[in-house]
Write a protein that holds these residues in place. Structure first.
Motif, short mmCIF file in Angstrom:
data_model
loop_
_atom_site.label_atom_id
_atom_site.label_comp_id
_atom_site.label_asym_id
_atom_site.label_seq_id
_atom_site.Cartn_x
_atom_site.Cartn_y
_atom_site.Cartn_z
N ARG A 49 2.21 3.20 -0.30
CA ARG A 49 1.14 2.63 -1.10
C ARG A 49 0.68 1.36 -0.42
O ARG A 49 1.29 0.31 -0.57
CB ARG A 49 1.64 2.33 -2.51
CG ARG A 49 2.05 3.56 -3.31
CD ARG A 49 0.84 4.43 -3.62
NE ARG A 49 -0.17 3.72 -4.36
CZ ARG A 49 -0.19 3.64 -5.69
NH1 ARG A 49 0.75 4.25 -6.42
NH2 ARG A 49 -1.16 2.97 -6.30
N ASP A 97 -1.87 -0.50 -0.95
CA ASP A 97 -2.31 -1.56 -1.85
C ASP A 97 -1.13 -2.36 -2.40
O ASP A 97 -1.28 -3.55 -2.73
CB ASP A 97 -3.13 -0.97 -3.00
CG ASP A 97 -2.36 0.08 -3.79
OD1 ASP A 97 -1.52 0.77 -3.17
OD2 ASP A 97 -2.59 0.22 -5.00
N GLN A 98 0.03 -1.74 -2.49
CA GLN A 98 1.22 -2.41 -3.00
C GLN A 98 2.15 -2.91 -1.89
O GLN A 98 3.05 -3.72 -2.13
CB GLN A 98 2.01 -1.47 -3.91
CG GLN A 98 1.23 -1.01 -5.13
CD GLN A 98 2.01 -0.03 -5.98
OE1 GLN A 98 3.18 0.25 -5.72
NE2 GLN A 98 1.37 0.52 -7.00
N THR A 108 6.47 4.50 -2.78
CA THR A 108 6.92 5.21 -3.97
C THR A 108 7.57 6.50 -3.50
O THR A 108 7.56 6.80 -2.29
CB THR A 108 5.75 5.51 -4.92
OG1 THR A 108 4.75 6.26 -4.21
CG2 THR A 108 5.13 4.23 -5.44
#
Length: 337
Positions: A295, A297-298, A302
């Motif tokens: 991810r 954006d993070q 995950t």
């Protein structure tokens, strides 16, 4: 422990390699090794453990260079069966030993002659009476074998390796990796990676960093530990990873390092929490998707297809440990910008 050693007739050869000259710990190791030597004996009281010598140099006569100590111990272990056979031949045929006491003391660890006596008592005491039908000169007492692995610094394809981690140590390692992953991109990224690298090396070698010790000094002083530098776990990779992050001049390489640290953080965290990913990667070598999903954006992974798994092993003494696959640790993956 003494009972376990005696039950299996284990030949014990302690090797004190150079660390940080932590005198209290070094003295404790010497005391423990000598206590084992005094208690781990044959039925008649002969030691099944060689003597332990200091390997840091202060000029005393009873000290020995670390590489010499390692070499003598390995030589003694590899030639133990042949040395026993030669001793049995000498006694059975009343021969003069080809290797005198002085020569043996120079070629093998201190106390080796007594360990041979103990081995003769345990393994060969009945052979003299069967010379006619079981000629000791033709008998192999102990064959020297080895397990073939990949050449140094090449990828291992035939074996999987694991680190044995006490529960508290595994939790500490997980915390260090998570901190490095979450803090990536901050001004202190390099320091966080350094801390995670030292934590990993401490876990695998049992040699923690000392208070006030410099990161580079810690790595430099692990040069005599093959596990930490050239074989299963390459500390030099972590050092280069740290330098790349501090340099901040190779964005794609730094992004690869970030993903590696975050991959490790997820896998070790899931292990500590009783979970397992059967495909613990983002993509395999053929481009097939695994169980990790990046991810961007993070700035973290995950996962999917998590299943319950009991990683904890309890030994015969009731101690609980994790057996962690070494591929869970970060690897240096070269990227071309």
């Amino acid at each position: 422990m003494i009972e376990a050693l005696q039950e299996a007739n284990i030949f014990y050869a302690p090797i004190p390699v150079r660390g940080e000259a932590v005198l209290a710990a070094s003295q404790a190791f010497l005391q423990h090794s000598n206590a084992i030597r005094n208690q781990h004996v044959s039925p008649s009281g002969k030691a099944l453990s060689v003597e332990v010598k200091k390997t840091y140099t202060t000029g005393a006569k009873d000290e020995i260079a670390e590489f010499e100590a390692i070499g003598l111990a390995i030589r003694g272990a590899l030639l133990y069966g042949e040395q026993l056979r030669q001793e049995a031949i000498r006694r059975a045929y009343n021969q003069t030993p080809s290797t005198g006491t002085a020569d043996r003391s120079a070629a093998f660890p201190a106390g080796y002659s007594e360990v041979l006596e103990a081995g003769y008592e345990i393994f060969l005491k009945d052979f003299e009476r069967s010379i006619g039908t079981n000629d000791i000169t033709q008998r192999t007492i102990a064959a020297v074998g080895y397990v073939q692995t990949a050449p140094v610094e090449e990828e291992e394809e035939d074996w999987s390796y694991y680190a044995s981690l006490p529960l508290g140590v595994a939790v500490k390692l997980s915390g260090a990796l998570n901190t490095a992953c979450r803090g990536f991109g901050d001004g202190g990224s390099g320091e966080l990676v350094s801390q995670a690298a030292v934590e990993m090396l401490s876990v695998l070698t049992g040699d923690p960093i000392q208070e006030g010790q410099d990161f580079e000094d810690y790595f430099r002083n692990r040069g005599s530990l093959p596990l930490a530098t050239r074989t299963l776990f390459r500390a030099d990779d972590l050092r280069q990873m740290n330098l790349d992050i501090l340099n901040q001049s190779k964005p794609r390489q730094i992004d690869a390092h970030r993903r590696e640290l975050c991959r490790s953080a997820v896998l070790v965290s899931r292990m500590v929490n009783g979970g397992r990913l059967d495909q613990p990667y983002e993509f395999d070598e053929n481009g097939n998707r695994g169980d990790l999903v990046w991810r961007r954006d993070q700035g973290s992974y995950t996962f999917r297809n998590l299943r319950e798994y009991d990683w904890i092993y309890t030994d015969k003494f009731g101690r609980k440990v994790y057996f962690m696959p070494l591929e869970f640790l970060p690897q240096y993956r070269k990227v071309t910008d």
